[in-house]
Design an enzyme around this catalytic site. Structure first.
Site, PDB file in Angstrom:
ATOM      1  N   HIS A  59       0.842  -1.202   0.000  1.00  0.00           N
ATOM      2  CA  HIS A  59       0.000   0.000   0.000  1.00  0.00           C
ATOM      3  C   HIS A  59       0.879   1.255   0.000  1.00  0.00           C
ATOM      4  O   HIS A  59       0.685   2.174  -0.817  1.00  0.00           O
ATOM      5  CB  HIS A  59      -0.904  -0.034   1.240  1.00  0.00           C
ATOM      6  N   GLU A  60       1.860   1.304   0.917  1.00  0.00           N
ATOM      7  CA  GLU A  60       2.735   2.474   1.016  1.00  0.00           C
ATOM      8  C   GLU A  60       3.632   2.605  -0.210  1.00  0.00           C
ATOM      9  O   GLU A  60       3.955   3.723  -0.631  1.00  0.00           O
ATOM     10  CB  GLU A  60       3.580   2.399   2.289  1.00  0.00           C
ATOM     11  N   HIS A  63       1.824   4.550  -2.843  1.00  0.00           N
ATOM     12  CA  HIS A  63       1.993   5.997  -2.671  1.00  0.00           C
ATOM     13  C   HIS A  63       3.372   6.440  -3.159  1.00  0.00           C
ATOM     14  O   HIS A  63       3.513   7.409  -3.913  1.00  0.00           O
ATOM     15  CB  HIS A  63       1.873   6.377  -1.188  1.00  0.00           C
ATOM     16  N   ASP A 163      -5.568   8.494   3.814  1.00  0.00           N
ATOM     17  CA  ASP A 163      -5.604   8.867   2.407  1.00  0.00           C
ATOM     18  C   ASP A 163      -6.860   9.654   2.060  1.00  0.00           C
ATOM     19  O   ASP A 163      -6.818  10.548   1.213  1.00  0.00           O
ATOM     20  CB  ASP A 163      -5.526   7.603   1.537  1.00  0.00           C
TER      21      ASP A 163
END
Length: 360
Positions: A59-60, A63, A163
């Site tokens: 997930h990170e 980003h 987010d």
């Protein structure tokens, strides 16, 4: 981040796990033992949590790699018991870029959930509660699918630093500008944080921790954006100190200590004929005293690798650099020669003056 274990690098980004993560693992083992679970179930529970955090890293990375497309690097990704944090070098100033970066993380979880949905045998009927507890090889991947969907919904909450808060800010910024959009998103985030804390007292104490994290995350984001707005259009020349004490590399530790005691400076720039040769901190001086180096030239103990600013550099860039690296002070040059020094105290005072003037 202090007290973190380096797990290595992925796509050139350092992956760290904070020591408090061990508390989470310990709690899981303790809970399973109290429940009377066997070793297999306990290991599956621990493995399940570790797998969730693999999804959090992905997930990170969503980003981080999207931010890289816009020229923004990521220093590290840190895993905490409440999730992961990607430390971007800066946040994008354009709403479209921030929107895409914010969406990229949850999009990874959607992809993971979709892949699991396609791979797993379809359920012919809704499972009972017994299906989900305890964790077993039969329900492991189904639970992982469910958790990834929960990560999407949780991150959709319109509150910093989730987010959803950044998505809301980006959408509002198209019409209202970044400062006003941040104020609205931060205020909403703090209201939701107080709601989490209130509900946490009655249902789940973990919500209290999340609420505190969200509240201060929203507050910090709001303050940061306001400060950068005050600094917009200003140069380092306007915020630097020109009345400062400089040392020579040939000065001894004793001479530097005398200047430390005679003035208010705790850090010094070291220069010779206008050329910066290093910086010296109070901690370095004290360490030299402990090592009985009173007559040692400070050239032997000073920091020689020094980042400098030019008087024409943006003051907001100096602010961001000081926030990021926590360096006590930076020398400021004009035409290659020492003209002043700048530190966080000076920039904070500059912001306070601008804020006071804006109220009139």
């Amino acid at each position: 981040m202090k007290w973190s274990l380096n797990l290595g690098r992925v796509a050139g980004i350092k992956i760290l796990v904070h020591w408090t993560f061990l508390i989470l693992i310990g709690w899981i083992v303790f809970s399973e033992m109290r429940r009377g679970s066997d070793m297999t179930t306990t290991l599956l529970s621990v493995g399940f949590v570790l797998t969730i955090f693999v999804c959090v890293v992905l997930h990170e990375l969503g980003h981080s790699l999207t931010a890289r497309k816009f020229g923004i690097d990521t220093k590290m990704i840190t895993l905490l018991p409440i999730g992961g944090v990607a430390s971007l070098e800066r946040m994008p100033s354009k709403p479209k870029q921030e929107l895409l970066i914010a969406i990229a993380g949850p999009a990874v979880n959607v992809v993971i959930a979709l892949l699991l949905y396609l791979v797993l045998p379809p359920m012919r009927e809704l499972p009972s509660e017994d299906f989900f507890s305890p964790i077993s090889s039969a329900n492991f991947l189904y639970l992982l699918l469910f958790v990834n969907l929960m990560l999407v919904f949780f991150n959709a909450i319109p509150a910093f630093p989730m987010d959803g808060g950044r998505v809301l800010r980006a959408l509002l910024a198209f019409k209202l500008g970044r400062v006003r959009a941040t104020q609205i998103a931060a205020n909403l985030g703090q209201l939701l944080a107080m709601f989490f804390v209130f509900i946490g007292f009655f249902y789940n104490p973990f919500l209290i921790l999340i609420g505190i994290f969200v509240f201060f995350g929203a507050h910090s984001e709001n303050i940061m954006v306001q400060h950068l707005d005050y600094l917009k259009g200003h140069r380092v020349r306007e915020g630097m100190m020109t009345n400062f004490v400089a040392l020579s590399p040939t000065d001894t530790v004793r001479e530097a200590l005398n200047k430390l005691l005679q003035g208010s400076e705790h850090e010094f720039v070291v220069e010779q004929e206008g050329q910066v040769t290093g910086t010296l901190t109070r901690a370095q001086l004290i360490e030299a005293v402990k090592n009985d180096q009173m007559q040692t030239p400070i050239a032997d103990i000073m920091t020689t690798e020094v980042r400098t600013f030019d008087v024409q550099d943006k003051l907001s860039e100096a602010y961001a650099e000081l926030q990021k690296n926590k360096v006590p002070l930076y020398p400021v040059l004009e035409n290659g020669r020492l003209a002043g020094v700048i530190n966080m105290d000076n920039i904070t005072e500059f912001i306070m003056i601008k804020s006071a003037l804006a109220q009139h």
